[in-house]
Enzyme design. Structure first.
Site, PDB file in Angstrom:
ATOM      1  N   GLU A  67      42.338  36.797   8.635  1.00  0.00           N
ATOM      2  CA  GLU A  67      41.045  36.547   9.266  1.00  0.00           C
ATOM      3  C   GLU A  67      40.698  37.618  10.293  1.00  0.00           C
ATOM      4  OE1 GLU A  67      42.780  32.843   7.663  1.00  0.00           O
ATOM      5  OE2 GLU A  67      43.526  34.389   9.022  1.00  0.00           O
ATOM      6  N   PRO A 275      58.085  38.478   2.162  1.00  0.00           N
ATOM      7  CA  PRO A 275      57.947  37.094   2.648  1.00  0.00           C
ATOM      8  C   PRO A 275      56.697  36.915   3.507  1.00  0.00           C
ATOM      9  CG  PRO A 275      60.164  37.950   3.061  1.00  0.00           C
ATOM     10  CD  PRO A 275      59.309  39.116   2.665  1.00  0.00           C
ATOM     11  N   GLY A 316      53.140  43.467   8.794  1.00  0.00           N
ATOM     12  CA  GLY A 316      51.926  44.261   8.806  1.00  0.00           C
ATOM     13  C   GLY A 316      51.827  45.376   7.789  1.00  0.00           C
ATOM     14  N   VAL A 317      52.683  45.380   6.756  1.00  0.00           N
ATOM     15  CA  VAL A 317      52.655  46.486   5.794  1.00  0.00           C
ATOM     16  C   VAL A 317      52.169  46.062   4.412  1.00  0.00           C
ATOM     17  CG1 VAL A 317      54.511  47.719   6.973  1.00  0.00           C
ATOM     18  CG2 VAL A 317      55.075  46.145   5.114  1.00  0.00           C
ATOM     19  N   ASN A 342      45.421  35.849   0.449  1.00  0.00           N
ATOM     20  CA  ASN A 342      44.338  36.781   0.130  1.00  0.00           C
ATOM     21  C   ASN A 342      44.492  37.377  -1.273  1.00  0.00           C
ATOM     22  OD1 ASN A 342      42.404  38.809   0.046  1.00  0.00           O
ATOM     23  ND2 ASN A 342      42.729  39.427   2.161  1.00  0.00           N
ATOM     24  N   LEU A 343      43.562  37.024  -2.159  1.00  0.00           N
ATOM     25  CA  LEU A 343      43.607  37.508  -3.540  1.00  0.00           C
ATOM     26  C   LEU A 343      43.001  38.897  -3.703  1.00  0.00           C
ATOM     27  CD1 LEU A 343      42.499  34.256  -5.430  1.00  0.00           C
ATOM     28  CD2 LEU A 343      44.829  35.130  -5.141  1.00  0.00           C
ATOM     29  N   LEU A 344      42.291  39.359  -2.706  1.00  0.00           N
ATOM     30  CA  LEU A 344      41.531  40.596  -2.871  1.00  0.00           C
ATOM     31  C   LEU A 344      42.305  41.864  -2.530  1.00  0.00           C
ATOM     32  CD1 LEU A 344      38.138  39.358  -1.431  1.00  0.00           C
ATOM     33  CD2 LEU A 344      38.681  39.790  -3.823  1.00  0.00           C
TER      34      LEU A 344
END
Length: 431
Positions: A67, A275, A316-317, A342-344
């Site tokens: 988000e 993970p 964060g990678v 998130n699928l995008l």
């Protein structure tokens, strides 16, 4: 007035009860994983955040990494067109704070974890910062945060908004609560007509609602950098190797994939396990060991030169590392209690996308992807056959990549529409 006061007190009581119910889990994470140690002072109102400078202030809030990340093009455009504004970005998770600092502190934003929404904590923070605009990303609205901002005269907007079927049923049952919860919002900018119907079902006027599409389909040029060669070199993957990235996986995803991976004896097939929660790393490792899968940990210097499976135990990678993949799977979709992530992101890195049957958190988007054949929906029974076909057939992989690019192209105007709506509100404000 009495009804509002009573609603606030009941809401406070609910939050306190929820805290005590969650306390054992929270303290376990504190003592065994070191979570929340850096943020507890702000969460509990002991330490108040400070925003430098003068000028109008916009406060952005998102639940966690996803988000908060989608705000990037919005903050960049805002800074370009309205440089006199100050930015605050908050999130509920430490991972979200880490991401927000990386993305937005260079823009001058003040980033911190959102204090608890108890009236005795959050209201004093809102009064101190006195935002002129508050923007909630996707749906993580907090009642006291929202109502106190409105009481002080702020405009409040929901962007890229959505309302799950489960939440809609809950708020429909408590229709007055749903109306009270979202009614203070000045505008709701939503992803889809279905979400519009759900918000109207709980009592929100259609006059407040705009449907612009999913902002996550927008690719800012600076965010769309494909670093495939960089990551494949870093992971030590040869040009003959095929990499499957399993992103944001939960233990139930690992259980399903462990059975499939055990069939790949060909050393040219590499698996990167990423993970969702690093505190569950030991649980993931035990599941792989149980399945007889040898693996290395990224944090310990392991690479695909040594192992066919690696666990990416770094924060964060994921979005960046999808670019190294030949196939990507989005986790949480084999776990009915999670419902997907998130699928995008794989599509934005031009990688064929797979997801499991449990995708209710993004059911509308998932259905669009199926219709356009831009994503593959798999289950336990079909997973092995689908993966095998994609690994062996480069033409099929390329076809899914092209369909994914086409899907994003059709949807990419969502950000521009959202920005134009917000811009019209900003220019009308008297600061």
């Amino acid at each position: 007035m009495i009804r509002r006061w009573l609603t606030s007190r009941l809401y406070d009581a609910f939050l306190v009860c929820a805290f005590f119910v969650s306390a054992p889990r929270i303290f376990y994470k504190v003592f065994f994983h070191g979570k929340y140690i850096d943020s507890w002072k702000i969460r509990f109102g002991v330490q108040k955040p400070f925003v430098k400078g003068e000028g109008p202030l916009v406060w952005f809030h998102g639940a966690s990494v996803g988000e908060v990340s989608l705000l990037a093009p919005l903050l960049n455009r805002w800074r370009e067109e309205f440089p006199e504004w100050r930015f605050v970005v908050t999130t509920c998770s430490e991972a979200g704070v880490h991401t927000a600092r990386r993305l937005y502190e260079s823009l001058g934003a003040t980033v911190f974890v959102l204090p608890l929404d108890l009236s005795c904590i959050i209201k004093s923070v809102v009064r101190k910062l006195a935002p002129d605009i508050v923007i909630f990303s996707e749906g993580d609205c907090w009642l006291h945060f929202l109502t106190e901002s409105k009481r002080l005269g702020a405009k409040a907007f929901l962007i890229n908004g959505k309302l799950s079927e489960h939440s809609c049923k809950r708020f429909s049952f408590l229709k007055r609560l749903g109306r009270n919860y979202f009614a203070p919002l000045d505008l709701l900018i939503l992803q889809d007509e279905l979400y519009k119907q759900r918000f109207m079902q709980i009592g929100i006027s259609s006059d407040k609602i705009h449907v612009t599409g999913n902002m996550k389909t927008f690719i800012e040029s600076s965010l769309a950098t494909n670093r495939r060669d960089f990551w494949r070199a870093k992971l030590q993957i040869s040009s003959q190797d095929r990499l499957i990235v399993l992103g944001s996986v939960h233990p139930k995803d690992v259980e399903v994939w462990a059975e499939v991976v055990s069939h790949f004896h060909n050393s040219s097939t590499k698996i990167l396990w990423v993970p969702r929660h690093l505190e569950k790393l030991k649980e993931h490792a035990k599941l792989l060991e149980k399945a007889g899968i040898l693996f290395g940990l990224w944090s310990q210097g392991a690479s695909f030169r040594q192992y066919n499976s690696l666990i990416m135990d770094a924060m964060g990678v994921l979005k960046d590392i999808y670019s190294a993949a030949d196939i990507a799977f989005v986790g949480g979709t084999f776990d009915p209690s999670v419902g997907g992530h998130n699928l995008l992101e794989p599509l934005q890195k031009e990688v064929p996308l797979m997801f499991g049957p449990y995708i209710y958190s993004q059911s509308v988007l998932a259905e669009k992807l199926r219709e356009k054949e831009a994503g593959l929906s798999v289950n336990k029974e079909t997973l092995l056959d689908v993966v095998t076909d994609l690994l062996q057939n480069e033409k099929n992989r390329q076809a899914y990549i092209e369909k994914g690019k086409s899907f994003l192209k059709q949807e990419e105007n969502s950000f521009q529409q959202t920005w134009e709506i917000l811009k019209s509100q900003i220019t009308c404000m008297k600061i």
